[in-house]
Design an enzyme around this catalytic site. Structure first.
Site, mmCIF file in Angstrom:
data_model
loop_
_atom_site.group_PDB
_atom_site.id
_atom_site.type_symbol
_atom_site.label_atom_id
_atom_site.label_comp_id
_atom_site.label_asym_id
_atom_site.label_seq_id
_atom_site.Cartn_x
_atom_site.Cartn_y
_atom_site.Cartn_z
ATOM 1 N N ASP A 1 -0.581 -10.916 -2.281
ATOM 2 C CA ASP A 1 -1.636 -9.962 -1.973
ATOM 3 C C ASP A 1 -2.675 -10.008 -3.086
ATOM 4 O OD1 ASP A 1 -2.601 -7.441 -0.395
ATOM 5 O OD2 ASP A 1 -2.550 -6.778 -2.480
ATOM 6 N N GLU B 1 -5.941 -7.834 -4.862
ATOM 7 C CA GLU B 1 -6.812 -6.671 -4.976
ATOM 8 C C GLU B 1 -8.173 -7.177 -5.416
ATOM 9 O OE1 GLU B 1 -5.969 -3.820 -3.854
ATOM 10 O OE2 GLU B 1 -3.857 -4.330 -3.564
ATOM 11 N N HIS C 1 -1.222 -0.364 -2.576
ATOM 12 C CA HIS C 1 -2.542 -0.756 -3.076
ATOM 13 C C HIS C 1 -2.483 -1.303 -4.498
ATOM 14 C CE1 HIS C 1 -4.439 0.630 0.550
ATOM 15 N NE2 HIS C 1 -3.885 1.808 0.403
ATOM 16 N N ASP D 1 2.295 -4.219 -2.865
ATOM 17 C CA ASP D 1 2.073 -4.564 -1.466
ATOM 18 C C ASP D 1 2.767 -5.870 -1.094
ATOM 19 O OD1 ASP D 1 0.630 -2.287 -1.056
ATOM 20 O OD2 ASP D 1 -1.331 -3.252 -0.957
#
Length: 267
Positions: free
Chosen positions: A78, A80, A219, A224
């Site tokens: 994942d 960000e 998040h 995640d």
């Protein structure tokens, strides 16, 4: 096993600190505590992305396409970011990942690294993932973090939640980074839609609740990734009932879901 770990159904493990040579991190993953955050304003889900094919050539799976999913290695990841539009200057601020080997989430094989995006992180983005300009000031540049993640992923199948979003950030940088993300990919979101098309609820939280997965570190890139990994291995267990046993069958079914989802949104 100590009573505290048994009570929380957890383990303790260590891993190298990729941001500091000669250092290690001690990790104690714990399930989320949703009651604690009930008063927190809900964060809107990312829009769904489907543009997997940012390359000119179609992906060829080769021999790995015929292998059973249960025998393959996956890296669930994942990103960000500073925002939702990499083509308009948004950048990665963190990448997290965890490896799955033969149907098991390998909590001792994770990747987690902040990235300096070379631009300010908007307050809205910080309010979602909690990463500030100060935190990334001394972090390696995005290109270096992507190269390190590429090395961690190796030749595993890449897995994500709404993975086309994260892949777009990686692929737009690959020439600059001197790497190529030509890995086969699977999307836990699309597999959930395939298996549970009776429900319109396909947020990470709703899928996790449906499959009995605890949500922690929401998040954050690693949090995640870990939640998506637990979701993914439960989805793998359900795929044979849909006559999906190999990687080739899974990617073909996933392509059908892309078109199905586009038609849903069109009407």
């Amino acid at each position: 096993m100590p009573d505290g770990l048994r009570r929380h159904d957890s383990i303790v493990f260590w891993q190298p600190d990729l941001s500091r040579t000669g250092r290690a991190l001690l990790r104690l993953p714990l399930p989320g505590a949703p009651d604690k955050f009930k008063a927190k304003k809900a964060v809107p889900a990312r829009p769904e992305f489907y543009d997997f094919a940012l390359e000119e050539e179609p992906l060829r799976l080769g021999e790995v396409g015929d292998q059973p999913l249960s025998t393959l290695d996956f890296v669930v990841f994942d990103c960000e970011t500073t925002g939702l539009e990499p083509s308009h200057g948004d950048e990665i601020v963190s990448i997290g990942a965890v490896r799955i080997h033969r149907g098991r989430v390998m909590h001792g094989e994770t990747f987690e690294l902040l990235a300096n995006p070379g631009r300010d992180i908007p307050p809205l983005a910080t309010s979602i993932h909690g990463i500030s300009n100060e935190e990334v000031a001394e972090a390696p540049p995005v290109e270096e973090v992507i190269r390190r993640f590429h090395a961690f992923a190796g030749d595993a199948i890449l897995v994500g939640f709404n993975i086309a979003f994260d892949l777009r950030f990686l692929k737009l940088k690959q020439r600059q980074c001197g790497v190529r993300f030509d890995h086969p990919t699977l999307d836990a979101l699309l597999l959930s839609i395939l298996l549970h098309d009776h429900t319109g609820e396909h947020t990470m939280e709703s899928i996790a609740e449906r499959l009995g997965v605890g949500v922690g570190g929401r998040h954050t890139a690693l949090g995640d990734s870990l939640t998506t990994a637990e979701i993914f291995i439960r989805l793998l267990d359900l795929l044979p009932a849909e006559s999906i046993n190999t990687l080739s069958q899974a990617t073909t079914a996933q392509e059908r879901m892309v078109e199905y989802r586009r038609q849903q949104h069109a009407f």
